[in-house]
Design an enzyme around this catalytic site. Structure first.
Site, PDB file in Angstrom:
ATOM      1  N   GLN A  95      30.960  22.925  71.636  1.00 36.13           N
ATOM      2  CA  GLN A  95      31.465  21.688  72.228  1.00 36.13           C
ATOM      3  C   GLN A  95      30.901  21.540  73.640  1.00 36.13           C
ATOM      4  O   GLN A  95      31.097  22.413  74.496  1.00 36.13           O
ATOM      5  CB  GLN A  95      32.996  21.664  72.287  1.00 36.13           C
ATOM      6  CG  GLN A  95      33.508  20.281  72.702  1.00 36.13           C
ATOM      7  CD  GLN A  95      34.996  20.247  72.944  1.00 36.13           C
ATOM      8  OE1 GLN A  95      35.482  20.884  73.878  1.00 36.13           O
ATOM      9  NE2 GLN A  95      35.734  19.519  72.120  1.00 36.13           N
ATOM     10  N   TYR A 182      38.370  12.987  79.670  1.00 37.32           N
ATOM     11  CA  TYR A 182      37.245  13.533  80.422  1.00 37.32           C
ATOM     12  C   TYR A 182      36.176  12.453  80.618  1.00 37.32           C
ATOM     13  O   TYR A 182      36.406  11.279  80.379  1.00 37.32           O
ATOM     14  CB  TYR A 182      36.725  14.790  79.732  1.00 37.32           C
ATOM     15  CG  TYR A 182      37.758  15.898  79.717  1.00 37.32           C
ATOM     16  CD1 TYR A 182      38.262  16.417  80.909  1.00 37.32           C
ATOM     17  CD2 TYR A 182      38.261  16.410  78.520  1.00 37.32           C
ATOM     18  CE1 TYR A 182      39.228  17.416  80.914  1.00 37.32           C
ATOM     19  CE2 TYR A 182      39.239  17.406  78.514  1.00 37.32           C
ATOM     20  CZ  TYR A 182      39.716  17.903  79.713  1.00 37.32           C
ATOM     21  OH  TYR A 182      40.681  18.882  79.729  1.00 37.32           O
ATOM     22  N   ARG A 229      33.749  14.169  69.484  1.00 36.73           N
ATOM     23  CA  ARG A 229      35.213  14.157  69.479  1.00 36.73           C
ATOM     24  C   ARG A 229      35.721  13.028  70.362  1.00 36.73           C
ATOM     25  O   ARG A 229      35.275  12.866  71.503  1.00 36.73           O
ATOM     26  CB  ARG A 229      35.767  15.488  69.996  1.00 36.73           C
ATOM     27  CG  ARG A 229      37.263  15.663  69.705  1.00 36.73           C
ATOM     28  CD  ARG A 229      37.801  16.973  70.226  1.00 36.73           C
ATOM     29  NE  ARG A 229      38.881  17.462  69.386  1.00 36.73           N
ATOM     30  CZ  ARG A 229      39.893  18.206  69.818  1.00 36.73           C
ATOM     31  NH1 ARG A 229      39.964  18.546  71.094  1.00 36.73           N
ATOM     32  NH2 ARG A 229      40.832  18.621  68.986  1.00 36.73           N
ATOM     33  N   GLY A 319      44.383  24.125  65.786  1.00 40.37           N
ATOM     34  CA  GLY A 319      44.147  24.729  67.082  1.00 40.37           C
ATOM     35  C   GLY A 319      45.026  25.930  67.329  1.00 40.37           C
ATOM     36  O   GLY A 319      44.680  27.060  67.015  1.00 40.37           O
ATOM     37  N   ARG A 320      46.214  25.698  67.868  1.00 41.80           N
ATOM     38  CA  ARG A 320      47.094  26.787  68.277  1.00 41.80           C
ATOM     39  C   ARG A 320      47.349  27.836  67.189  1.00 41.80           C
ATOM     40  O   ARG A 320      47.431  29.023  67.517  1.00 41.80           O
ATOM     41  CB  ARG A 320      48.417  26.215  68.771  1.00 41.80           C
ATOM     42  CG  ARG A 320      48.259  25.390  70.036  1.00 41.80           C
ATOM     43  CD  ARG A 320      49.567  24.759  70.466  1.00 41.80           C
ATOM     44  NE  ARG A 320      49.373  23.842  71.581  1.00 41.80           N
ATOM     45  CZ  ARG A 320      50.332  23.101  72.124  1.00 41.80           C
ATOM     46  NH1 ARG A 320      51.566  23.178  71.645  1.00 41.80           N
ATOM     47  NH2 ARG A 320      50.069  22.287  73.129  1.00 41.80           N
TER      48      ARG A 320
END
Length: 370
Positions: A95, A182, A229, A319-320
């Site tokens: 990424q 971002y 993404r 993810g987590r």
């Protein structure tokens, strides 16, 4: 369907489970180390791993201890990671990341201001930099300056250079991080981006920076190795609603459709403290974009299967759960208990604790039996 193989461009994934990109802030000198190698190789049973965000330049850094992709040493460190993942039969994309205004002067060369689409500070925008005493600390992001028109191409070049470094380091492809408040989203967002040049104003202009960068990366490494993404209707880091928001995301879906990318990755921010993506938006997005579609955002095995069966999604990102379950794929496949991660060790801790010391189910059973 979740455990079936999937053809992603020129590569085959052994299942439809994606390990989502997760910042861990463990690389003390911004270079992947032995623990980075172990961390990713432990999780290589995922059909696809998307690496933590790798800044494409010092300017693009917003957090200490993130392994970047702008020096030969970093590329060499990532080569060890990709070799280890491939040795376990896995696939991995890098990424590529520029945080824009989500930064602090302590992270910038000569204490320069962070850059953004506008010289506007956001509410609840935080960086992980160094305080006045030089200690690592969570700090309010520094006021940014607006990029000059001529500077935008420089940042696109940084992404192209990072993509080439990534491929040369053995990554199977790259993901452009256009989500979660971002830099690219700072241009896409019509409430923040009030520019009057070719990168502001209309939807076409606000999308231009992201699309020019995707095209430049694709020209360098091939569009079938490029994913992106995005976080439609995202509110992280001061992203505010704007009038043509829904039209903006549908327009972007149409642009992605034209480019034959490896995939598009939707980030639903519900699990990271922001509002949930509107119900059914993945279905709406799918009407325009027909290529490989991934989504992340609080999935469990049952909801992942439902999303795949509906054909709204092709791959599901977790993810987590991957933090505390290096063998997550096997655990889900066999309906074994899923560990909960220790939140205190998510970011920035040193050593293996909370990073590479979570046992697999098989290891835990052996320990219990002993």
């Amino acid at each position: 369907m979740l455990f079936e193989p999937y053809d992603l461009g020129t590569i085959t994934l052994k299942n439809r489970i994606v390990m989502a990109p997760m910042t861990r802030a463990r690389a003390l000198d911004a270079v992947p180390d032995d623990l980075t190698v172990l961390y990713y190789s432990q999780r290589a049973t995922a059909g696809l791993i998307i690496s933590e965000g790798a800044p494409v330049s010092i300017e693009g850094c917003g957090y200490l201890f993130n392994p970047g992709l702008y020096t030969p040493a970093q590329a060499a460190g990532w080569r060890r990671v990709t070799d280890a993942v491939h040795a376990e039969g896995g696939r991995i994309f890098a990424q590529l990341w520029h945080v824009g205004r989500v930064s602090h002067v302590s992270l910038q060369i000569n204490g320069a201001a962070p850059v953004s689409s506008a010289a506007t500070s956001g509410t609840n925008v935080w960086a992980f930099g160094r305080d006045e005493a030089g200690n690592a600390a969570t700090l309010a992001a520094s006021p940014p300056r607006a990029l000059a028109t001529r500077e935008v191409a420089r940042i696109t070049h940084d992404f192209v250079r990072a993509a080439r470094l990534a491929i040369d380091a053995g990554f199977d492809g790259v993901e452009l991080h256009g989500a979660n408040g971002y830099l690219f989203e700072q241009f896409v967002n019509g409430a923040l981006n009030r520019r009057t040049d070719r990168y502001g104003g209309s939807i076409e202009n606000r999308l231009r920076f992201m699309l020019e960068t995707l095209d430049a990366i694709s020209a360098e490494i091939g569009s079938d190795r490029v994913g992106v993404r995005v976080s439609p209707f995202g509110r992280l880091y001061g992203m505010e609603p704007y009038a043509d928001e829904a039209e903006t995301w549908v327009t972007l879906a149409a642009e992605f459709e034209q480019r034959k990318l490896a995939y598009v990755h939707l980030s639903d921010q519900l699990t990271i403290g922001a509002e949930k993506m509107p119900e059914g938006f993945a279905h709406t997005f799918r009407k325009t974009y027909t290529g490989t579609l991934i989504a992340a955002g609080g999935f469990v095995k049952e909801t992942a299967e439902q999303a795949l069966q509906s054909s709204d999604l092709d791959l599901i990102a977790f993810g987590r759960p991957f933090i505390a379950n290096p063998d997550l794929v096997e655990r889900m496949q066999n309906d074994q208990p899923i560990n909960s991660p220790d939140r205190a060790t998510w970011y920035g801790a040193s050593g293996e604790r909370g990073y590479t010391d979570y046992p697999t189910w098989a290891e835990k059973k052996v320990e219990q039996d002993a």
